[in-house]
Design a protein around this motif. Structure first.
Motif, mmCIF file in Angstrom:
data_model
loop_
_atom_site.group_PDB
_atom_site.id
_atom_site.type_symbol
_atom_site.label_atom_id
_atom_site.label_comp_id
_atom_site.label_asym_id
_atom_site.label_seq_id
_atom_site.Cartn_x
_atom_site.Cartn_y
_atom_site.Cartn_z
ATOM 1 N N ARG A 198 5.256 -1.053 -21.102
ATOM 2 C CA ARG A 198 6.537 -1.169 -21.713
ATOM 3 C C ARG A 198 6.539 -1.496 -23.310
ATOM 4 N NH1 ARG A 198 11.572 -2.274 -18.580
ATOM 5 N NH2 ARG A 198 10.983 -4.525 -19.118
ATOM 6 N N ALA A 199 5.555 -3.416 -23.173
ATOM 7 C CA ALA A 199 6.001 -3.917 -24.730
ATOM 8 C C ALA A 199 4.994 -2.831 -25.688
ATOM 9 C CB ALA A 199 5.667 -4.963 -24.466
ATOM 10 N N GLN A 200 3.921 -2.565 -24.890
ATOM 11 C CA GLN A 200 3.154 -1.823 -25.506
ATOM 12 C C GLN A 200 3.719 -0.750 -26.541
ATOM 13 O OE1 GLN A 200 -1.054 -0.873 -24.067
ATOM 14 N NE2 GLN A 200 -1.857 0.215 -26.144
ATOM 15 N N HIS A 201 4.087 0.276 -25.345
ATOM 16 C CA HIS A 201 4.962 1.719 -25.829
ATOM 17 C C HIS A 201 5.637 0.929 -26.596
ATOM 18 C CE1 HIS A 201 6.839 5.621 -25.425
ATOM 19 N NE2 HIS A 201 7.852 5.005 -25.558
ATOM 20 N N TYR A 202 6.635 -0.018 -26.806
ATOM 21 C CA TYR A 202 7.606 0.085 -28.057
ATOM 22 C C TYR A 202 7.098 -0.627 -29.318
ATOM 23 C CZ TYR A 202 11.466 0.392 -24.244
ATOM 24 O OH TYR A 202 12.301 0.132 -23.479
ATOM 25 N N GLU A 203 6.324 -1.607 -29.180
ATOM 26 C CA GLU A 203 5.463 -1.710 -30.305
ATOM 27 C C GLU A 203 4.003 -0.743 -31.276
ATOM 28 O OE1 GLU A 203 2.160 -4.227 -29.178
ATOM 29 O OE2 GLU A 203 3.635 -5.996 -28.679
ATOM 30 N N GLU A 204 3.654 0.389 -30.090
ATOM 31 C CA GLU A 204 3.948 1.867 -31.051
ATOM 32 C C GLU A 204 4.798 2.338 -31.422
ATOM 33 O OE1 GLU A 204 1.687 3.572 -27.675
ATOM 34 O OE2 GLU A 204 -0.317 2.410 -28.088
ATOM 35 N N GLU A 205 5.908 2.327 -31.088
ATOM 36 C CA GLU A 205 7.109 2.985 -31.569
ATOM 37 C C GLU A 205 7.126 2.350 -32.644
ATOM 38 O OE1 GLU A 205 11.331 4.551 -29.593
ATOM 39 O OE2 GLU A 205 9.711 3.821 -28.078
ATOM 40 N N ILE A 206 7.338 1.561 -32.546
ATOM 41 C CA ILE A 206 7.981 0.470 -34.024
ATOM 42 C C ILE A 206 7.220 0.509 -35.492
ATOM 43 C CG2 ILE A 206 8.062 -1.967 -35.208
ATOM 44 C CD1 ILE A 206 9.369 -2.838 -32.229
ATOM 45 N N ASP A 207 5.796 0.583 -34.622
ATOM 46 C CA ASP A 207 4.589 0.951 -36.268
ATOM 47 C C ASP A 207 4.997 2.613 -36.777
ATOM 48 O OD1 ASP A 207 3.435 -2.062 -35.083
ATOM 49 O OD2 ASP A 207 1.823 -0.923 -34.011
ATOM 50 N N SER A 208 4.837 3.238 -36.087
ATOM 51 C CA SER A 208 5.918 5.014 -36.342
ATOM 52 C C SER A 208 6.568 4.984 -37.117
ATOM 53 C CB SER A 208 5.404 5.633 -34.907
ATOM 54 O OG SER A 208 6.747 5.427 -34.371
#
Length: 116
Positions: free
Chosen positions: A71-81
């Protein structure tokens, strides 16, 4: 023991996912004859039950930690996008401001020529 987590925006779907983990721990009584030490009861049976319960407890903790990391990795990827989208939009704003500036300059130049 049942643990309920609310995972919002997990994966691509905007839905809210509810993940339920449950483990029915052994109650100490055995209806079948599997595990002769366990069915005999006593200290060895209690210890075996405790070891089994601890194993599944540790397994649940590991699964929960894995979900938290994903979940943390998903949020980081979402923030990057989103940051990339912001950069693209800022570039568009700069280009449009430059076009407006050139257009205003062109209008001033053409109005100066008309007045001459």
């Amino acid at each position: 023991m049942a643990i309920r987590l609310k995972l919002s925006h997990f994966a691509v779907s905007p839905r809210i996912w509810y993940v339920s983990f449950s483990r029915l721990y052994s109650n100490g009584s055995s209806h079948d004859s599997s595990g002769s030490i366990r069915s005999a009861g006593g200290a060895f049976g209690k210890k075996e039950k405790a070891v089994e319960d601890q194993y599944f407890h540790n397994l649940e903790i590991a699964q929960l930690n894995k979900i938290k990391e994903e979940r943390a990795q998903h949020y980081e990827e979402e923030i990057d996008s989103h940051e990339e989208a912001i950069d693209d939009l800022e570039d568009q704003i700069r280009r449009h401001k430059e076009k407006i500036r050139r257009h205003k300059k062109k209008l001033r130049d053409s109005s100066n020529e008309d007045s001459d």
